[in-house]
Design a protein around this motif. Sequence first.
Motif, PDB file in Angstrom:
ATOM      1  N   THR A   8       0.847  -1.182   0.000  1.00 57.12           N
ATOM      2  CA  THR A   8       0.000   0.000   0.000  1.00 57.12           C
ATOM      3  C   THR A   8       0.883   1.232   0.000  1.00 57.12           C
ATOM      4  N   VAL A   9       0.429   2.230  -0.731  1.00 53.36           N
ATOM      5  CA  VAL A   9       1.102   3.520  -0.822  1.00 53.36           C
ATOM      6  C   VAL A   9       0.313   4.517   0.007  1.00 53.36           C
ATOM      7  N   GLN A  10       0.919   5.061   1.041  1.00 54.77           N
ATOM      8  CA  GLN A  10       0.256   6.079   1.861  1.00 54.77           C
ATOM      9  C   GLN A  10       0.682   7.461   1.372  1.00 54.77           C
ATOM     10  N   MET A  11      -0.310   8.350   1.182  1.00 53.35           N
ATOM     11  CA  MET A  11      -0.048   9.684   0.633  1.00 53.35           C
ATOM     12  C   MET A  11      -0.723  10.751   1.480  1.00 53.35           C
ATOM     13  N   CYS A  12      -0.361  11.983   1.187  1.00 55.07           N
ATOM     14  CA  CYS A  12      -1.072  13.142   1.728  1.00 55.07           C
ATOM     15  C   CYS A  12      -1.377  14.045   0.542  1.00 55.07           C
ATOM     16  N   SER A  13      -2.322  13.607  -0.286  1.00 58.71           N
ATOM     17  CA  SER A  13      -2.597  14.286  -1.557  1.00 58.71           C
ATOM     18  C   SER A  13      -3.020  15.729  -1.339  1.00 58.71           C
ATOM     19  N   GLY A  14      -2.484  16.607  -2.181  1.00 61.30           N
ATOM     20  CA  GLY A  14      -2.862  18.008  -2.147  1.00 61.30           C
ATOM     21  C   GLY A  14      -3.872  18.336  -3.227  1.00 61.30           C
ATOM     22  N   VAL A  15      -3.880  19.575  -3.660  1.00 59.91           N
ATOM     23  CA  VAL A  15      -4.889  20.022  -4.620  1.00 59.91           C
ATOM     24  C   VAL A  15      -4.390  19.990  -6.065  1.00 59.91           C
ATOM     25  N   ASP A  16      -3.111  19.717  -6.275  1.00 64.27           N
ATOM     26  CA  ASP A  16      -2.526  19.711  -7.619  1.00 64.27           C
ATOM     27  C   ASP A  16      -2.322  18.273  -8.081  1.00 64.27           C
ATOM     28  N   PHE A 205      -8.254 -11.554   3.443  1.00 63.14           N
ATOM     29  CA  PHE A 205      -7.284 -10.485   3.641  1.00 63.14           C
ATOM     30  C   PHE A 205      -7.942  -9.138   3.335  1.00 63.14           C
ATOM     31  N   VAL A 206      -7.533  -8.101   4.053  1.00 67.28           N
ATOM     32  CA  VAL A 206      -7.942  -6.731   3.755  1.00 67.28           C
ATOM     33  C   VAL A 206      -6.682  -5.910   3.510  1.00 67.28           C
ATOM     34  N   VAL A 207      -6.659  -5.205   2.389  1.00 65.17           N
ATOM     35  CA  VAL A 207      -5.536  -4.341   2.032  1.00 65.17           C
ATOM     36  C   VAL A 207      -6.092  -2.928   1.878  1.00 65.17           C
ATOM     37  N   ALA A 208      -5.599  -1.997   2.703  1.00 61.08           N
ATOM     38  CA  ALA A 208      -6.194  -0.658   2.762  1.00 61.08           C
ATOM     39  C   ALA A 208      -5.119   0.428   2.739  1.00 61.08           C
ATOM     40  N   ALA A 209      -4.978   1.093   1.609  1.00 61.31           N
ATOM     41  CA  ALA A 209      -4.078   2.243   1.477  1.00 61.31           C
ATOM     42  C   ALA A 209      -4.826   3.501   1.906  1.00 61.31           C
ATOM     43  N   SER A 225      -2.355   3.174   6.945  1.00 59.74           N
ATOM     44  CA  SER A 225      -2.501   2.156   5.897  1.00 59.74           C
ATOM     45  C   SER A 225      -2.183   0.803   6.512  1.00 59.74           C
ATOM     46  N   ILE A 226      -2.905  -0.244   6.061  1.00 57.12           N
ATOM     47  CA  ILE A 226      -2.832  -1.499   6.817  1.00 57.12           C
ATOM     48  C   ILE A 226      -3.106  -2.703   5.919  1.00 57.12           C
ATOM     49  N   ILE A 227      -2.495  -3.826   6.274  1.00 57.34           N
ATOM     50  CA  ILE A 227      -2.757  -5.110   5.625  1.00 57.34           C
ATOM     51  C   ILE A 227      -3.062  -6.111   6.736  1.00 57.34           C
ATOM     52  N   ILE A 228      -4.212  -6.793   6.628  1.00 61.92           N
ATOM     53  CA  ILE A 228      -4.718  -7.662   7.690  1.00 61.92           C
ATOM     54  C   ILE A 228      -4.983  -9.045   7.117  1.00 61.92           C
ATOM     55  N   ASP A 229      -4.656 -10.085   7.892  1.00 62.81           N
ATOM     56  CA  ASP A 229      -4.874 -11.445   7.396  1.00 62.81           C
ATOM     57  C   ASP A 229      -6.266 -11.958   7.778  1.00 62.81           C
ATOM     58  N   PRO A 230      -6.669 -13.142   7.288  1.00 64.17           N
ATOM     59  CA  PRO A 230      -8.042 -13.625   7.519  1.00 64.17           C
ATOM     60  C   PRO A 230      -8.370 -13.957   8.975  1.00 64.17           C
ATOM     61  N   ALA A 236       1.025  -5.593   8.446  1.00 65.32           N
ATOM     62  CA  ALA A 236       1.833  -4.396   8.225  1.00 65.32           C
ATOM     63  C   ALA A 236       0.954  -3.183   8.456  1.00 65.32           C
ATOM     64  N   GLU A 237       1.548  -2.122   8.986  1.00 65.60           N
ATOM     65  CA  GLU A 237       0.781  -0.912   9.249  1.00 65.60           C
ATOM     66  C   GLU A 237       1.693   0.307   9.197  1.00 65.60           C
ATOM     67  N   ALA A 238       1.196   1.376   8.601  1.00 61.92           N
ATOM     68  CA  ALA A 238       1.908   2.654   8.569  1.00 61.92           C
ATOM     69  C   ALA A 238       1.479   3.511   9.754  1.00 61.92           C
ATOM     70  N   GLY A 239       2.101   4.666   9.891  1.00 62.21           N
ATOM     71  CA  GLY A 239       1.763   5.582  10.961  1.00 62.21           C
ATOM     72  C   GLY A 239       0.647   6.531  10.570  1.00 62.21           C
ATOM     73  N   SER A 240       0.447   7.550  11.412  1.00 61.10           N
ATOM     74  CA  SER A 240      -0.667   8.481  11.209  1.00 61.10           C
ATOM     75  C   SER A 240      -0.328   9.615  10.254  1.00 61.10           C
ATOM     76  N   THR A 241       0.942   9.805   9.961  1.00 60.28           N
ATOM     77  CA  THR A 241       1.351  10.847   9.020  1.00 60.28           C
ATOM     78  C   THR A 241       2.469  10.293   8.150  1.00 60.28           C
ATOM     79  N   GLY A 242       2.739  11.007   7.070  1.00 60.30           N
ATOM     80  CA  GLY A 242       3.885  10.661   6.248  1.00 60.30           C
ATOM     81  C   GLY A 242       3.556   9.833   5.027  1.00 60.30           C
ATOM     82  N   GLU A 243       4.296  10.112   3.956  1.00 55.68           N
ATOM     83  CA  GLU A 243       4.195   9.349   2.723  1.00 55.68           C
ATOM     84  C   GLU A 243       5.112   8.134   2.845  1.00 55.68           C
ATOM     85  N   THR A 244       4.534   6.951   2.670  1.00 58.42           N
ATOM     86  CA  THR A 244       5.319   5.747   2.906  1.00 58.42           C
ATOM     87  C   THR A 244       4.721   4.563   2.171  1.00 58.42           C
TER      88      THR A 244
END
Length: 284
Positions: A8-16, A205-209, A225-230, A236-244
């Motif tokens: 999963t790609v975690q982003m903080c998309s802007g307006v452009d 499985f749940v995959v959530a970017a 962002s998170i990946i969960i098994d059945p 795997a899990e990302a944090g609350s901020t940051g592109e990763t």
Amino acid sequence: MGVFRAATVQMCSGVDPHRNIETMERLVREAAGQGARYVQTPEMTGALQRNRKALDAILREEKDDPVVAAGARLASELRIHLHIGSTAIDRGDGMIANRGYLFSPRGETVVSYDKIHMFDVDLANGESWRESAVYTPGAEAKSVSLPFAELGFAICYDVRFPELFRAQAVEGVEVMSLPAAFTRQTGEAHWHVLLRARAIENGLFVVAAAQAGIHEDGRETYGHSIIIDPWGKVLAEAGSTGETVILADIDTAEVAAARARIPNLRNARSFKLAPRIQAGGGAG
């Protein structure tokens, strides 16, 4: 159907959109470089823009949309299945589709999915959203057979409607995708419990970017962002901020194993709802 690496790609998309595409490309390349065969980006990868006039100015029809073009090109170049979680698409009728795309390693659109459930809510902190005023909801649940998994589709608020997940699980879906832009308030309260519940109750499985952080249009999203098994385990899990980028190896044999241990899909029974009983008053 097999073992594959998901990202999963975690982003903080802007307006452009063009700046967001640059970020998306960098992170997707990073994921592919680490062996991911399936890469998912968040809801509204192209732009998060609350101002309708400004949103209209950057909208494009599908054939002219730069996010769609970049996704197809990247998938082909990197030889991966690339899932653009969603982007805003001009429907040509004054409304917008919140539409996700899955591209094949040949750069072809395998499937597109329009978010079904609109986020029309009033939150406790005064935050208010009316997606249905801008977006046309989808009307079809969709899934696809990939070489390595049976993949189903949902977007963000769809997670609160378990019947969407159950219908796809009954049809054999092994991995559910849930790209999202969860608000910080609702994410802190419900993100983990909802996603783990959908995985556990359907044995998939749940995959959530996710989008993460404070955005240019003023909103704040939860990230994680998170990946969960059945079995409900967080792989795997990302944090609350940051592109990763986060990655996990998915073995679809675990789906059959979980469903064999807890065969609730097979054990489900139809029932009717009896009329509500009216209790009498207290003793006289």
